[in-house]
Motif scaffolding. Structure first.
Motif: not given
Length: 429
Positions: A171-195
């Protein structure tokens, strides 16, 4: 050793009286990046918005995405062009920033990248805003940071809830990125030692649920080239350390687009040490002519050859899984309980010399609870408990070694950057 609970908040909020040689800059952020100077033990926060909020794991991935990955080979990328920095600073979007020999104009534009750092004690989102001159990276403009606790590994028995725990961050990311660029804004999730510490079936379930949950949000999962399984994944320990090294040295202006025009001097870069909750990383550059007795290519478990802007950079890297602050504390307690049970059969209380006298804590060992009680036996007694966990006597097959039989060459640079729990634990001193 203290409690195993996450103590970052208490250390960040305690505002201790600091000795004269320790310097902190004001910040409103909970976790801070510290600089550790081996000569003065000087610690300070960054003076810019880039450094203000560093859990640090994944500005490294964003920098890697823009500077190291295949993205840089897209049309228009100029790997040998110097970035617009210094007095130019942040420019107005749309401003002409470069005119080539044919008269073609390039203009300032901003792009966002979203990085999720799924750590052992919590999940964090970093929404970075980068500025470019055409396709050439100019500067990091801003960063939005949010964190939720506990981390994904806490939900190992409920992978759907693990995914839903990320909703406030999305939700915070949606609020920050302008609506017209969201679909081309890359998002990655990287997990570390916990997983990395969980069984494979638990990791698979959590990651799959996270992928499906993120798809319900208006972002580009990956960068258009990464598969969804690559975009949401567990980061290998070696990658975690290498990306941290790239990030820190990039932010110090020791790596930048165009540095192929200068000789690369490993001794001028910084050693990076990251003490997380589940693992600890150390990474530093080595000079090829300075380690004649070691061939990095023959020891890929210890060395990483990084191709960066036309340079080949040899890095020593090691990730000590199980030696993050929280996991090491747990292992030390469990090892002590095992020894005490082997040495005693009369059912007496299990005393723990690393606690203050009278401090008590219940510890779960294989589903059975044991009560540890501090007895203030002193430094030497505590050291005798801790020392076996580090296995200094293990055979060293590739000399020299640090502990656990792990090879580590001598550190020759004077620059050392220590962050995460290294910083948090040193604040009260």
């Amino acid at each position: 050793m203290g409690s195993m609970s996450d103590e970052r908040e208490s250390s960040a909020a305690s505002a201790p009286v600091l000795p004269e040689h320790v310097h902190l800059s004001p910040t409103t952020h909970e976790t801070r990046m510290g600089y550790l100077s081996p000569n003065s033990l000087e610690m300070r926060n960054s003076r810019t918005a880039v450094y203000r909020r560093v859990s640090l794991l994944l500005l490294m991935a964003a920098v890697h995405y823009f500077l190291v990955s295949d993205w840089r080979r897209r049309p228009g990328w100029q790997p040998d062009g110097a970035p617009i920095r210094g007095s130019a600073g942040i420019r107005k979007v749309g401003e002409v920033c470069h005119v080539d020999a044919t008269g073609k104009e390039e203009r300032i534009r901003n792009r966002h990248a979203i990085i999720f750092d799924a750590g052992s004690t919590g999940s964090r989102v970093h929404v970075y805003e980068f500025q470019f001159c055409g396709s050439k990276l100019n500067v990091l403009v801003d960063e939005v940071f949010e964190e939720v606790k506990p981390g994904l590994s806490h939900y190992h028995a409920d992978p759907l809830q693990a995914a839903k725990s990320l909703k406030p961050l999305l939700d915070s990311a949606v609020a920050r990125v302008p609506p017209d660029t969201r679909k081309c804004t890359p998002l990655v999730v990287k997990a570390t030692a916990g997983l990395r510490l969980l069984p494979e079936y638990s990791v698979t379930g959590i990651l799959q649920n996270v992928r499906e949950f993120i798809k319900t949000h208006p972002f580009l999962l990956g960068d258009g080239k990464l598969s969804h399984s690559e975009a949401v994944a567990v980061m290998d320990g070696s990658e975690e350390g290498v990306f941290a090294w790239v990030t820190v040295n990039f932010l110090q202006d020791k790596l930048r687009p165009g540095f192929t025009s200068m000789p690369f001097l490993p001794d001028e870069t910084s050693v990076v040490m990251d003490l997380g909750g589940g693992s600890t990383q150390i990474v530093f550059a080595i000079a090829r002519d300075g380690y004649a007795d070691i061939d990095p290519l023959k020891h890929p478990q210890y060395y990483y050859r990084l191709a960066l802007h036309g340079n080949q950079v040899d890095l020593y890297q090691q990730s000590y899984l199980g030696y993050g602050l929280m996991e090491a504390r747990k292992n030390i307690k469990l090892a002590h309980i095992q020894k005490m049970l082997a040495d005693s059969s009369d059912g007496r209380a299990l005393r723990f010399p690393c606690y203050t006298k009278g401090h008590k804590e219940d510890v779960d060992k294989s589903g059975k609870m044991f009560a540890l009680t501090g007895d203030s036996s002193g430094w030497d007694a505590c050291l005798n408990v801790v020392r076996p966990v580090f296995r200094k006597e293990d055979p060293c097959l590739v000399h020299p070694c640090s502990f656990n039989g792990i090879h580590q060459p001598a550190i020759r640079t004077k620059n050392l950057i220590a962050f995460s729990y290294f910083f948090d634990r040193l604040i009260p001193l």
